[in-house]
Design an enzyme around this catalytic site. Structure first.
Site, PDB file in Angstrom:
ATOM      1  N   HIS A  45     -57.424 -34.517   0.305  1.00  0.00           N
ATOM      2  CA  HIS A  45     -57.246 -34.042   1.682  1.00  0.00           C
ATOM      3  C   HIS A  45     -58.192 -32.857   1.866  1.00  0.00           C
ATOM      4  CE1 HIS A  45     -53.871 -36.507   3.207  1.00  0.00           C
ATOM      5  NE2 HIS A  45     -53.766 -36.779   1.918  1.00  0.00           N
ATOM      6  N   ASN A 101     -57.189 -36.649   5.215  1.00  0.00           N
ATOM      7  CA  ASN A 101     -58.090 -36.904   4.100  1.00  0.00           C
ATOM      8  C   ASN A 101     -59.505 -36.531   4.533  1.00  0.00           C
ATOM      9  OD1 ASN A 101     -55.929 -39.254   4.045  1.00  0.00           O
ATOM     10  ND2 ASN A 101     -56.612 -38.886   1.961  1.00  0.00           N
ATOM     11  N   CYS A 140     -49.782 -35.542   5.460  1.00  0.00           N
ATOM     12  CA  CYS A 140     -48.494 -36.059   5.009  1.00  0.00           C
ATOM     13  C   CYS A 140     -47.381 -35.340   5.766  1.00  0.00           C
ATOM     14  CB  CYS A 140     -48.342 -35.844   3.501  1.00  0.00           C
ATOM     15  SG  CYS A 140     -46.741 -36.348   2.869  1.00  0.00           S
ATOM     16  N   HIS A 194     -58.213 -38.771  -4.441  1.00  0.00           N
ATOM     17  CA  HIS A 194     -57.664 -38.839  -3.063  1.00  0.00           C
ATOM     18  C   HIS A 194     -57.565 -37.389  -2.580  1.00  0.00           C
ATOM     19  CE1 HIS A 194     -54.502 -40.535  -0.135  1.00  0.00           C
ATOM     20  NE2 HIS A 194     -54.273 -39.237  -0.069  1.00  0.00           N
ATOM     21  N   ARG A 221     -53.093 -45.975   7.213  1.00  0.00           N
ATOM     22  CA  ARG A 221     -51.800 -45.551   6.646  1.00  0.00           C
ATOM     23  C   ARG A 221     -51.726 -44.020   6.569  1.00  0.00           C
ATOM     24  NH1 ARG A 221     -49.655 -42.216   3.096  1.00  0.00           N
ATOM     25  NH2 ARG A 221     -51.388 -42.670   1.683  1.00  0.00           N
TER      26      ARG A 221
HETATM   27  P1  HMG Z   1     -33.294 -42.339   0.541  1.00  0.00           P
HETATM   28  O1  HMG Z   1     -32.590 -41.882   1.777  1.00  0.00           O
HETATM   29  O2  HMG Z   1     -33.077 -41.567  -0.715  1.00  0.00           O
HETATM   30  O3  HMG Z   1     -33.058 -43.897   0.261  1.00  0.00           O
HETATM   31  O4  HMG Z   1     -34.852 -42.388   0.845  1.00  0.00           O
HETATM   32  P2  HMG Z   1     -31.791 -44.786   0.154  1.00  0.00           P
HETATM   33  O5  HMG Z   1     -32.108 -45.858  -0.841  1.00  0.00           O
HETATM   34  O6  HMG Z   1     -30.540 -43.953  -0.056  1.00  0.00           O
HETATM   35  O7  HMG Z   1     -31.703 -45.468   1.598  1.00  0.00           O
HETATM   36  C1  HMG Z   1     -31.392 -44.728   2.771  1.00  0.00           C
HETATM   37  C2  HMG Z   1     -31.767 -45.530   4.000  1.00  0.00           C
HETATM   38  O8  HMG Z   1     -33.159 -45.807   4.003  1.00  0.00           O
HETATM   39  C3  HMG Z   1     -31.081 -46.885   4.104  1.00  0.00           C
HETATM   40  O9  HMG Z   1     -30.922 -47.175   5.484  1.00  0.00           O
HETATM   41  C4  HMG Z   1     -32.092 -47.832   3.528  1.00  0.00           C
HETATM   42  O10 HMG Z   1     -31.964 -49.129   4.045  1.00  0.00           O
HETATM   43  C5  HMG Z   1     -33.380 -47.215   4.047  1.00  0.00           C
HETATM   44  P3  HMG Z   1     -29.548 -46.891   6.287  1.00  0.00           P
HETATM   45  O11 HMG Z   1     -28.510 -47.663   5.513  1.00  0.00           O
HETATM   46  O12 HMG Z   1     -29.351 -45.407   6.261  1.00  0.00           O
HETATM   47  O13 HMG Z   1     -29.833 -47.431   7.651  1.00  0.00           O
HETATM   48  N1  HMG Z   1     -34.516 -47.539   3.168  1.00  0.00           N
HETATM   49  C6  HMG Z   1     -35.621 -48.184   3.583  1.00  0.00           C
HETATM   50  N2  HMG Z   1     -35.997 -48.666   4.778  1.00  0.00           N
HETATM   51  C7  HMG Z   1     -37.186 -49.286   4.856  1.00  0.00           C
HETATM   52  N3  HMG Z   1     -38.010 -49.436   3.796  1.00  0.00           N
HETATM   53  C8  HMG Z   1     -37.677 -48.955   2.581  1.00  0.00           C
HETATM   54  C9  HMG Z   1     -36.433 -48.304   2.453  1.00  0.00           C
HETATM   55  N4  HMG Z   1     -35.803 -47.738   1.409  1.00  0.00           N
HETATM   56  C10 HMG Z   1     -34.625 -47.275   1.865  1.00  0.00           C
HETATM   57  N5  HMG Z   1     -38.509 -49.099   1.551  1.00  0.00           N
HETATM   58  C11 HMG Z   1     -37.059 -43.250   0.532  1.00  0.00           C
HETATM   59  C12 HMG Z   1     -35.796 -42.757  -0.139  1.00  0.00           C
HETATM   60  C13 HMG Z   1     -38.151 -43.308  -0.518  1.00  0.00           C
HETATM   61  C14 HMG Z   1     -36.831 -44.620   1.141  1.00  0.00           C
HETATM   62  C15 HMG Z   1     -37.421 -42.234   1.641  1.00  0.00           C
HETATM   63  O14 HMG Z   1     -37.447 -40.962   1.083  1.00  0.00           O
HETATM   64  C16 HMG Z   1     -38.751 -42.528   2.299  1.00  0.00           C
HETATM   65  O15 HMG Z   1     -38.945 -43.571   2.920  1.00  0.00           O
HETATM   66  N6  HMG Z   1     -39.670 -41.578   2.213  1.00  0.00           N
HETATM   67  C17 HMG Z   1     -40.974 -41.741   2.872  1.00  0.00           C
HETATM   68  C18 HMG Z   1     -42.008 -41.099   2.067  1.00  0.00           C
HETATM   69  C19 HMG Z   1     -43.360 -41.317   2.683  1.00  0.00           C
HETATM   70  O16 HMG Z   1     -43.663 -42.382   3.202  1.00  0.00           O
HETATM   71  N7  HMG Z   1     -44.183 -40.257   2.620  1.00  0.00           N
HETATM   72  C20 HMG Z   1     -45.521 -40.335   3.093  1.00  0.00           C
HETATM   73  C21 HMG Z   1     -46.362 -41.227   2.230  1.00  0.00           C
HETATM   74  S1  HMG Z   1     -46.798 -40.496   0.661  1.00  0.00           S
HETATM   75  C22 HMG Z   1     -48.281 -39.678   0.981  1.00  0.00           C
HETATM   76  O17 HMG Z   1     -48.705 -39.604   2.116  1.00  0.00           O
HETATM   77  C23 HMG Z   1     -49.040 -39.132  -0.179  1.00  0.00           C
HETATM   78  C24 HMG Z   1     -50.264 -39.962  -0.546  1.00  0.00           C
HETATM   79  O18 HMG Z   1     -51.137 -40.081   0.561  1.00  0.00           O
HETATM   80  C25 HMG Z   1     -51.001 -39.262  -1.687  1.00  0.00           C
HETATM   81  C26 HMG Z   1     -51.200 -37.788  -1.382  1.00  0.00           C
HETATM   82  O19 HMG Z   1     -51.963 -37.460  -0.466  1.00  0.00           O
HETATM   83  O20 HMG Z   1     -50.543 -37.004  -2.054  1.00  0.00           O
HETATM   84  C27 HMG Z   1     -49.883 -41.369  -1.018  1.00  0.00           C
HETATM   85 MG    MG Z   2     -52.553 -38.561   1.206  1.00  0.00          MG
END
Ligand code: HMG
Ligand code: MG
Length: 302
Positions: free
Chosen positions: A209, A249, A240, A207, A15
């Protein structure tokens, strides 16, 4: 304080590692990677993210991956779920654990999940409840707990506040994440001590990086406090998409090499992980970022 005798390593490569790859990694490659990792002995593999495919295209195959993996009994396969839409998808894909992911920095929260910290917690509430109702394990991840690419320093109080909120949502485990790899050992201890005051030490994880090459030292600093869960990524994959310039990481192989040397039990076979790291690095067409992985490979090849 004695170091823990045993730690849990959560393998996040499929992931966190792959989410940042520009070239599409086909589901069958991800499936093979997850299978190799579970065979190597991990009890927890972060395999998927049910997030918007517009935001993170690489994770669009998450359902296929979850459907295709050979589930090994006792292994927790986790998936990121930012909202109820993500939770429903994770439930349908039979994720054993869902991960709500927030931030200790307002600026990063906006960039990563398009809402404030308070709004994110409100979005997580129904996810947390649904997880409990469906008997799915719940993990909370707190990004930028050690520094933010947009706002810089992150106060300890901000970390304490989000840990308490995640705790109150009923998280079974909480990750303290150095998203951009800026922490150093004493700072790590200050942040971890803050988290320990707010949550059970045996359910807190680090966690890290490795952007500035400090992750292994930060893990050691966390071990000194008694933290016993760490995240790492095979071959040091990742980063990210909303933290520009931040690298992956800490490499799992490097963590395992250190744990083995310290006599700390992980239950994971380092050689098998090094092979998995070689497999994915070959697919991606570049050298692994794991120092231990590369050293083991060189030794094997004579
Ligand atoms: P948004 O645009 O504010 O959401 O995004 P929305 O509710 O207004 O929906 C907009 C569109 O997104 C719609 O589609 C929804 O259906 C779709 P449209 O009508 O435009 O075709 N949608 C989704 N589709 C699939 N699955 C869902 C979903 N939710 C809405 N769950 C949202 C808000 C959170 C969805 C967006 O900002 C997003 O997906 N962000 C991705 C963030 C992400 O994955 N970042 C990387 C992971 S975090 C990380 O790596 C850190 C970590 O490792 C720890 C660290 O290292 O810090 C964990
Ligand atoms: Mg991370």
């Amino acid at each position: 304080m004695d170091l823990p005798k045993k730690v849990k390593i959560v393998e996040v490569g499929p992931r966190d590692g792959l989410q940042n790859e520009k070239e599409n990694v086909p589901a069958e490659v991800k499936i093979e990677l997850v299978n190799r990792l579970s065979a190597a002995g991990f009890v927890n593999v972060e395999a998927a993210a049910f997030v918007s495919p517009k935001w993170v295209p690489q994770m669009a195959t998450s359902r296929e991956v979850m459907d295709g993996i050979a589930r090994k009994p006792g292994v927790i396969y986790s998936a990121l779920t930012p909202n109820m839409q993500g939770f429903e998808a994770a439930l349908a894909a039979k994720a054993d654990e869902v991960v709500i992911f927030g931030s200790a920095s307002e600026a990063f929260s906006q960039r990563n999940i398009n809402c404030s910290i308070a709004e994110s917690i409100a979005r997580f509430e129904p996810v947390a409840k649904a997880a409990k109702d469906n008997g799915v394990r719940l993990r909370g991840s707190i990004s930028t707990a050690f520094g933010c690419p947009y706002q810089g320093d992150v106060p300890l109080d901000a970390v304490a506040d989000v840990v308490a909120r995640m705790r109150d949502l009923g998280c079974d485990e909480i990750d303290i994440a150095d998203t951009i790899g800026v922490a150093t050992p004493r700072h790590t201890q200050a942040v971890m001590e803050t988290a320990i005051r707010a949550f059970r030490i045996d359910a807190l994880s680090g966690h890290f990086h490795d952007t500035y090459g400090q992750a292994l030292a930060n893990i050691y600093a966390s071990l000194e406090l008694g933290i016993s869960i760490f995240h790492s990524s095979v071959a040091g994959l990742g980063g990210c998409p909303y933290a520009k310039g931040a690298t992956g990481n800490i490499a799992t192989e490097d963590v395992l090499y250190m744990m083995n040397g310290l006599g700390i039990e992980t239950g994971v076979d380092l050689d098998a992980v090094a092979e998995a790291g070689h497999y994915i690095s070959q697919f991606l067409g570049r050298k692994s970022s794991s120092r231990a992985g590369n050293a083991l490979l060189a030794k094997r090849n004579g």
